[in-house]
Design a protein around this motif. Sequence first.
Motif, PDB file in Angstrom:
ATOM      1  N   ILE A   1      -8.321  -8.160  -0.453  1.00 51.31           N
ATOM      2  CA  ILE A   1      -8.592  -6.739  -0.722  1.00 51.31           C
ATOM      3  C   ILE A   1      -9.751  -6.237   0.133  1.00 51.31           C
ATOM      4  N   SER A   2     -10.765  -7.065   0.319  1.00 51.35           N
ATOM      5  CA  SER A   2     -11.900  -6.657   1.154  1.00 51.35           C
ATOM      6  C   SER A   2     -11.487  -6.459   2.613  1.00 51.35           C
TER       7      SER A   2
ATOM      8  N   LEU B   1      -3.517   0.295  -3.555  1.00 53.77           N
ATOM      9  CA  LEU B   1      -3.369  -1.047  -2.999  1.00 53.77           C
ATOM     10  C   LEU B   1      -2.979  -2.033  -4.091  1.00 53.77           C
TER      11      LEU B   1
ATOM     12  N   ASN C   1      -9.660  -3.104   2.763  1.00 53.73           N
ATOM     13  CA  ASN C   1     -10.625  -2.000   2.654  1.00 53.73           C
ATOM     14  C   ASN C   1     -11.435  -1.826   3.931  1.00 53.73           C
ATOM     15  N   SER C   2     -11.592  -2.899   4.704  1.00 57.60           N
ATOM     16  CA  SER C   2     -12.350  -2.777   5.958  1.00 57.60           C
ATOM     17  C   SER C   2     -11.617  -1.954   7.000  1.00 57.60           C
ATOM     18  N   THR C   3     -10.317  -1.714   6.801  1.00 54.75           N
ATOM     19  CA  THR C   3      -9.545  -0.859   7.718  1.00 54.75           C
ATOM     20  C   THR C   3      -9.627   0.620   7.324  1.00 54.75           C
ATOM     21  N   HIS C   4     -10.457   0.931   6.320  1.00 60.46           N
ATOM     22  CA  HIS C   4     -10.640   2.297   5.819  1.00 60.46           C
ATOM     23  C   HIS C   4      -9.367   2.832   5.167  1.00 60.46           C
ATOM     24  N   TYR C   5      -8.586   1.936   4.604  1.00 57.47           N
ATOM     25  CA  TYR C   5      -7.400   2.383   3.870  1.00 57.47           C
ATOM     26  C   TYR C   5      -7.829   2.835   2.484  1.00 57.47           C
ATOM     27  N   ARG C   6      -7.341   3.995   2.048  1.00 54.41           N
ATOM     28  CA  ARG C   6      -7.764   4.570   0.775  1.00 54.41           C
ATOM     29  C   ARG C   6      -6.576   4.885  -0.125  1.00 54.41           C
TER      30      ARG C   6
ATOM     31  N   GLY D   1       0.830  -1.194   0.000  1.00 55.21           N
ATOM     32  CA  GLY D   1       0.000   0.000   0.000  1.00 55.21           C
ATOM     33  C   GLY D   1       0.864   1.242   0.000  1.00 55.21           C
TER      34      GLY D   1
ATOM     35  N   ARG E   1      -5.337  -7.768   8.710  1.00 55.87           N
ATOM     36  CA  ARG E   1      -5.937  -6.496   9.133  1.00 55.87           C
ATOM     37  C   ARG E   1      -5.004  -5.739  10.069  1.00 55.87           C
TER      38      ARG E   1
END
Length: 460
Positions: free
Chosen positions: A291-292, A303, A295-300, A130, A430
């Motif tokens: 990937i899901s 990736l 994304n659940s960690t609010h990483y934007r 990331g 995570r």
Amino acid sequence: MLIIDADPVKSKQDSVRDGNPSLASSSLHQPPPSFEESVADHVLQFPQEDSLNSAQEIGEEPPVFAPYDAHFFTSRSGDIISHDSHLNDDGTALPVSDILTFLILAGEALYRFLLSQASTPPTVILRCQGSHNETHTRMVRSHHHGNTKMKTEQYTERITDFDFCIDIGQYIFGEPAHWSYADSTPAYRGRMYQEVGISEEKRKADKSERKAAKAWDTERTRRGFPPWIGSDYAWREDQPYVMQTNNVLRSSWTLRQWADDYCASRKYLKEFNYHKVAYGWNFEAMRVAVISVVNSTHYRGDLSVQFETSQNVVSVRSHNRLSRALSNRWIKFLLFLTLIYPFIWLFKRFHSRGGGRWDVCGGAYALKRVEQTVKQSVPDVHAESPFRDVFETADATAQGFSLPDPIGRRTKVVGMREGEWFRQWEGTIRRAVQNRLQDRQPLMTPDDHPSHEALVLDGY
């Protein structure tokens, strides 16, 4: 007058008998010497050479023959490369005089070398990266006509947020299955272009055939299908037996025959490649699941989640100096700079004695596979129940078995499933993203598993 005693031994015995009658009587009744005492006599000792000759005459076997160890080196990517002369020689010019000569005849040394290298599975990792771009402003001093001016400028910097990988190859189990492409599949079979067929029936593959084969190979890799499955296969849940290792040599030739074909070639820059492939897991579905989790960690940020395979090629090349020079990346780079390599490429591509590639076979390593099970006679506890089919389905699922197909086969999944792996590593992935983990070494165990030091504690 000189008198010679004709029997000195007898006269000596008579003298002993006359001097001591009791001793004489005991010597007459004394038994003959034993076999061990007779052998110990220095008169009966044989020379060492005679004993060796007698051992050879009775058929004593020679010492055990040690297999030939070919010379090879490892490239930067971990691939095995060998220029050993015995792996390229068919042995037609050698006399069959000993076991070593027999083993290198007709590609036997190459065949055994591939089998020995196939015992080492490839390295498969899941890499998660990331990063994001940051724009900064800085003051820059400039000089113009003796005057100093200060101005601001902006620059962009790439920031790595996390970079870690997980070892997937540790879940490979069992022996590899040696596979080969079908005769109708485009592959390199001794020339510098892809062909279909074998022997005299070989022909150059059409562009449409090559394009379709490449597209299917990409799709097969994403879905984790075994390499012996062709593009004409349509996946259905009632056909799990394709994941088995039965009948995986789709070519009309065996691996040994392809080794013979390579050794019989007299091309100057030939190359035989043995590919190691890991199969059994749906890699694309696992990638989407990882990937899901990220994304659940609010990483934007940007990736990247990819499966990477290394140490997956065993390459045997010609043993001449030019072939060895081309295997050296620095010499190859120098040939590019001096504009010599284009002429080598033309010779390798178009000359009849130039180059040739054999990319038609390899080894398949299972992360999960389906095996047929022997039907065991157990009492049917649900024989009289109206919900017998429902109970059979629940029992088979709980034990890891599948329902029998119309032919009557029952199969069982062996190895770790994708869902089991994801359940173990979901929390670790995570937390690695949240903690901005950067580590070059692959993770071997989830971080929520107890350590070995904790397991030895009494009462843990």
